[in-house]
Design a protein around this motif. Structure first.
Motif, short mmCIF file in Angstrom:
data_model
loop_
_atom_site.label_atom_id
_atom_site.label_comp_id
_atom_site.label_asym_id
_atom_site.label_seq_id
_atom_site.Cartn_x
_atom_site.Cartn_y
_atom_site.Cartn_z
N SER A 1 0.85 -1.19 0.00
CA SER A 1 0.00 0.00 0.00
C SER A 1 0.88 1.24 0.00
CB SER A 1 -0.89 0.02 1.25
OG SER A 1 -1.54 1.29 1.37
N PRO A 2 0.49 2.29 -0.72
CA PRO A 2 1.27 3.54 -0.68
C PRO A 2 1.12 4.27 0.65
CG PRO A 2 -0.72 3.86 -1.97
CD PRO A 2 -0.65 2.39 -1.65
N HIS A 3 0.21 3.79 1.50
CA HIS A 3 -0.02 4.40 2.80
C HIS A 3 0.54 3.47 3.88
CE1 HIS A 3 -3.56 5.68 0.24
NE2 HIS A 3 -2.81 6.76 0.35
N SER A 4 1.22 4.06 4.87
CA SER A 4 1.84 3.24 5.92
C SER A 4 0.83 2.70 6.92
CB SER A 4 2.90 4.07 6.64
OG SER A 4 2.33 5.23 7.22
N ALA A 5 -0.37 3.28 6.95
CA ALA A 5 -1.45 2.77 7.80
C ALA A 5 -2.69 2.53 6.93
CB ALA A 5 -1.78 3.76 8.92
N THR B 1 -0.48 10.43 0.09
CA THR B 1 0.57 9.66 -0.56
C THR B 1 1.93 10.18 -0.12
OG1 THR B 1 -0.82 9.25 -2.47
CG2 THR B 1 1.55 8.96 -2.78
N ARG B 2 2.81 9.28 0.31
CA ARG B 2 4.14 9.67 0.76
C ARG B 2 5.02 10.02 -0.44
NH1 ARG B 2 5.57 7.89 5.89
NH2 ARG B 2 3.71 7.61 7.16
N THR B 3 5.76 11.10 -0.33
CA THR B 3 6.66 11.51 -1.42
C THR B 3 8.11 11.53 -0.98
OG1 THR B 3 6.34 13.84 -0.86
CG2 THR B 3 4.88 12.91 -2.53
N THR B 4 8.38 11.34 0.32
CA THR B 4 9.75 11.34 0.81
C THR B 4 10.48 10.10 0.31
OG1 THR B 4 9.01 12.47 2.81
CG2 THR B 4 11.19 11.44 2.87
N PRO B 5 11.68 10.25 -0.27
CA PRO B 5 12.42 9.08 -0.76
C PRO B 5 12.76 8.13 0.39
CG PRO B 5 13.36 11.11 -1.62
CD PRO B 5 12.38 11.51 -0.56
#
Length: 286
Positions: free
Chosen positions: A149-153, A216-220
């Motif tokens: 999932s692109p989401h951590s939760a 959506t997380r964008t941090t590498p």
């Protein structure tokens, strides 16, 4: 297991193998998990595969049978319960505890922990910190889970009759990591995952279902090449020997299997699946 050549800490190749094992064993409808313990920066013990749906033993510490909350009752047979019991048993097997300067427990899974198991994981971090007072806070329990999932939760268990979400899998404050051993040795394989750290006296990271971060997380992702590593800890890179153990509290068959497993060389990693519905395991490319 000694640290492999190539400039890796002990955890990067061990996670590569553990993710490979976990994703190969993963099945729909259950959580699959493996635990690895590092003491003084070196691998100390590696668990078998644990699967949800297995009732813990009568002496389980982390089943928390005295806690009658809905969250704890729903999660009593989760894979994390077995893994945390295993980890505390291994920690208590250490005889010369004054020689321990750092402890890390990696929990490698196909899915993030529910809220009940987040609380249990924090409990392990607190108890291990008390067990080894000379670590001076250099203790961490680190869930590492597949980033399908692109989401951590994500939404967790639901009420069968109403459809209401009752729990949350994973953490809002998890960070995305790259498994350097996989990225270096099999660059076509999927090598990223979510990670969160429980430290003594820290927060359990419980996430109310209404508060899930769906941005959506964008941090590498950051590399895990040097893991395990603690701030201001020289013991993680000094090559100190792991401390002595008492006779392991496991059967002869379990002890033999664990010994054989620990003697395996680091794998040529196959990476782990990006899809929560297509976890084929070894050798899968993306």
């Amino acid at each position: 297991m000694t640290t492999p050549t190539g400039g890796y800490g002990a955890a990067s190749p061990a996670r590569a193998r553990a993710f490979d094992d976990v994703m190969s064993a993963s099945r729909p409808g259950r959580v699959t998990l493996k635990a690895i313990m590092y003491i003084n920066g070196q691998q100390f013990a590696e668990s078998p595969i644990f699967n949800s749906g297995t009732q813990p033993g009568p002496n389980s510490t982390y089943a928390l049978r005295g806690n009658r909350s809905q969250e704890m009752r729903m999660s009593r047979n989760d894979a994390e319960v077995q893994a945390l019991d295993w980890a505390e048993e291994r920690a208590r097997s250490v005889t010369n505890r004054d020689e321990v300067r750092s402890v890390q427990v990696d929990l490698v899974a196909d899915t993030g922990a529910c809220n009940g198991c987040k609380t249990r994981q924090q409990m392990l971090a607190d108890r291990v910190g008390q067990l080894f007072p000379r670590t001076n806070g250099r203790v961490a329990v680190k869930p590492n889970y597949d980033d399908y999932s692109p989401h951590s939760a994500t939404d967790g268990r639901r009420d069968f009759s109403t459809g209401q979400v009752l729990s949350t899998y994973g953490y809002n404050d998890a960070t995305r990591r790259t498994n350097s051993y996989t990225a270096d040795n099999n660059p076509e394989a999927h090598a990223t995952y979510w990670q969160r750290a429980h430290v003594p006296g820290g927060s359990a990271g419980v996430v109310d279902p209404s508060q899930i971060n769906r941005a959506t997380r964008t941090t590498p992702p950051t590399s895990d090449r040097d893991s395990p590593k603690f701030p201001s800890s020289s013991s993680n890179t000094s090559g100190d020997s792991p401390p002595r153990r008492q006779s392991p509290p496991q059967s002869a068959a379990q002890q033999s299997a664990a010994t054989a497993q620990s003697q395996q060389p680091p794998p040529k990693p196959g990476g782990h699946s990006k899809s929560g519905k297509d976890k084929k395991g070894k050798g899968r490319k993306h």
